[in-house]
Design a protein around this motif. Structure first.
Motif, PDB file in Angstrom:
ATOM      1  N   LEU A   1       0.847  -1.282   0.005  1.00  0.00           N
ATOM      2  CA  LEU A   1      -0.009  -0.163  -0.078  1.00  0.00           C
ATOM      3  C   LEU A   1       0.968   1.251   0.046  1.00  0.00           C
ATOM      4  O   LEU A   1       0.549   2.261  -0.720  1.00  0.00           O
ATOM      5  N   ALA A   2       1.950   1.390   0.794  1.00  0.00           N
ATOM      6  CA  ALA A   2       2.984   2.237   0.705  1.00  0.00           C
ATOM      7  C   ALA A   2       3.580   2.687  -0.911  1.00  0.00           C
ATOM      8  O   ALA A   2       3.261   3.542  -1.435  1.00  0.00           O
ATOM      9  N   MET A   3       3.688   1.585  -1.380  1.00  0.00           N
ATOM     10  CA  MET A   3       4.432   1.429  -2.720  1.00  0.00           C
ATOM     11  C   MET A   3       3.161   2.122  -3.690  1.00  0.00           C
ATOM     12  O   MET A   3       3.417   3.093  -4.415  1.00  0.00           O
ATOM     13  N   LYS A   4       1.960   1.693  -3.551  1.00  0.00           N
ATOM     14  CA  LYS A   4       0.719   2.151  -4.347  1.00  0.00           C
ATOM     15  C   LYS A   4       0.442   3.566  -4.265  1.00  0.00           C
ATOM     16  O   LYS A   4       0.271   4.390  -4.955  1.00  0.00           O
TER      17      LYS A   4
ATOM     18  N   ALA B   1       2.785   1.747  -8.212  1.00  0.00           N
ATOM     19  CA  ALA B   1       1.809   1.052  -8.735  1.00  0.00           C
ATOM     20  C   ALA B   1       0.681   1.387  -9.699  1.00  0.00           C
ATOM     21  O   ALA B   1       0.141   1.064 -10.588  1.00  0.00           O
ATOM     22  N   GLY B   2       0.167   2.807  -9.098  1.00  0.00           N
ATOM     23  CA  GLY B   2      -0.830   3.289  -9.617  1.00  0.00           C
ATOM     24  C   GLY B   2      -0.531   3.971 -11.209  1.00  0.00           C
ATOM     25  O   GLY B   2      -1.359   4.622 -11.725  1.00  0.00           O
TER      26      GLY B   2
ATOM     27  N   ARG C   1       9.851   2.381  -5.755  1.00  0.00           N
ATOM     28  CA  ARG C   1      10.075   1.317  -6.825  1.00  0.00           C
ATOM     29  C   ARG C   1      10.149   0.019  -6.216  1.00  0.00           C
ATOM     30  O   ARG C   1       9.727  -0.955  -6.845  1.00  0.00           O
ATOM     31  N   LEU C   2      10.853  -0.028  -5.043  1.00  0.00           N
ATOM     32  CA  LEU C   2      11.016  -1.449  -4.479  1.00  0.00           C
ATOM     33  C   LEU C   2      10.680  -1.578  -3.047  1.00  0.00           C
ATOM     34  O   LEU C   2      10.676  -0.390  -2.404  1.00  0.00           O
TER      35      LEU C   2
ATOM     36  N   GLU D   1       8.486  -5.381  -6.609  1.00  0.00           N
ATOM     37  CA  GLU D   1       9.016  -4.129  -7.414  1.00  0.00           C
ATOM     38  C   GLU D   1       7.672  -3.700  -7.948  1.00  0.00           C
ATOM     39  O   GLU D   1       6.799  -4.483  -8.473  1.00  0.00           O
ATOM     40  N   ALA D   2       7.719  -2.480  -8.262  1.00  0.00           N
ATOM     41  CA  ALA D   2       6.534  -1.748  -8.729  1.00  0.00           C
ATOM     42  C   ALA D   2       6.343  -2.228 -10.169  1.00  0.00           C
ATOM     43  O   ALA D   2       7.335  -2.677 -10.874  1.00  0.00           O
TER      44      ALA D   2
END
Length: 82
Positions: free
Chosen positions: A16-19, A79-80, A52-53, A71-72
């Protein structure tokens, strides 16, 4: 209780943090000790950041250890983003 599922909860928080492109704050961090001033600490509120990671480590009783690296998708920063 979530003791057995803590690794899954941590992995979901990582994804979720990546997204959402945000680094969550460190829980309970009120004042940074001057001895650690050179560390990149996040306090009080999430900070926007392209991620990204991601890496999620889980340590359990009895020596069980698991790590998941993500990885995204499509090499995008978030991711979005497509």
């Amino acid at each position: 209780h979530s003791l057995g599922a803590a690794g899954s909860v941590e992995f979901i928080a990582t994804v979720l943090a990546m997204k959402h492109g945000a680094v969550p704050p460190t829980l309970g961090l009120e004042k940074v000790d001057p001895a650690f001033a050179d560390l990149d600490l996040v306090s009080h509120a999430a900070r926007p950041q392209r991620i990204r990671l991601g890496l999620s480590n889980s340590l359990a009783f009895g020596g069980n250890v698991a790590s998941i690296a993500v990885e995204a998708p499509n090499g995008s920063e978030q991711a979005g983003e497509q």
